[in-house]
Design a protein around this motif. Structure first.
Motif, short mmCIF file in Angstrom:
data_model
loop_
_atom_site.label_atom_id
_atom_site.label_comp_id
_atom_site.label_asym_id
_atom_site.label_seq_id
_atom_site.Cartn_x
_atom_site.Cartn_y
_atom_site.Cartn_z
N VAL A 25 0.87 -1.18 0.00
CA VAL A 25 0.00 0.00 0.00
C VAL A 25 0.90 1.23 0.00
N GLU A 26 0.38 2.32 -0.57
CA GLU A 26 1.15 3.57 -0.60
C GLU A 26 0.25 4.76 -0.39
N GLY A 27 0.74 5.75 0.36
CA GLY A 27 0.03 7.01 0.53
C GLY A 27 0.33 7.89 -0.67
N VAL A 28 -0.72 8.38 -1.30
CA VAL A 28 -0.57 9.12 -2.54
C VAL A 28 -0.72 10.61 -2.26
N GLY A 29 0.29 11.37 -2.65
CA GLY A 29 0.26 12.82 -2.49
C GLY A 29 -0.54 13.49 -3.59
#
Length: 157
Positions: free
Chosen positions: A114-118
């Motif tokens: 999972v990745e936090g998207v800016g």
């Protein structure tokens, strides 16, 4: 080759069912002091066998004022944010290049989870999970000043 080094490790993340009791227990056992709880709506891209899925989640967590830092997180059912049998959910590392370090971890057998998207569409943090051990979280060192301010405010209370 990844640029991650032991000196880049800045926290251990732990997900707990009873947030307030765990903070109290860690204070009584080890003398930890805590920053105020943060509540953050985060756009994430979850990597599944069927491809990426984007959604917004609400994270609720705090960091210890003391080092080595602990990040205590409330669970989010149906996501990767569930308590771990080992206690440690992830090891958090600063990264000067999240995209490149993420690709290096994938190449080393730790798939992107999972990745936090800016706002620019690029990840500013990621989780990677191998077949053993806790997850590895890469966190953009660009947000380090903001977290350092948060930790300092907790220490000043």
């Amino acid at each position: 080759m990844t640029t991650l080094r032991p000196e880049n490790l800045y926290h251990v993340g732990i997900i707990v069912e009873d947030f307030e009791s765990e903070l109290k227990r860690l204070t009584e056992l080890f003398g930890y002091e805590w920053c105020d709880e943060l509540v953050a709506d985060t756009n994430v891209r979850i990597h599944t066998a069927d491809g990426p899925v984007e959604k917004t989640i609400t994270n609720r967590f705090t960091y210890s004022v003391n080092e080595p830092r602990l990040e205590i997180i409330r669970p989010i059912p149906g996501t990767v944010w569930t308590p771990s049998n080992s206690g440690a959910h992830h090891l958090g590392y600063w990264s000067d290049d999240v995209v490149a370090d993420s690709a290096a971890l994938v190449a080393l057998g730790m798939p992107l989870e999972v990745e936090g998207v800016g706002p620019d569409g690029l990840p500013y943090w990621t989780y990677h999970r191998g077949t053993q051990g806790p997850r590895v979280e890469l966190v953009s060192s660009a947000i380090k000043p903001g977290l350092e301010g948060y930790w300092a405010a907790g220490a000043a209370r």
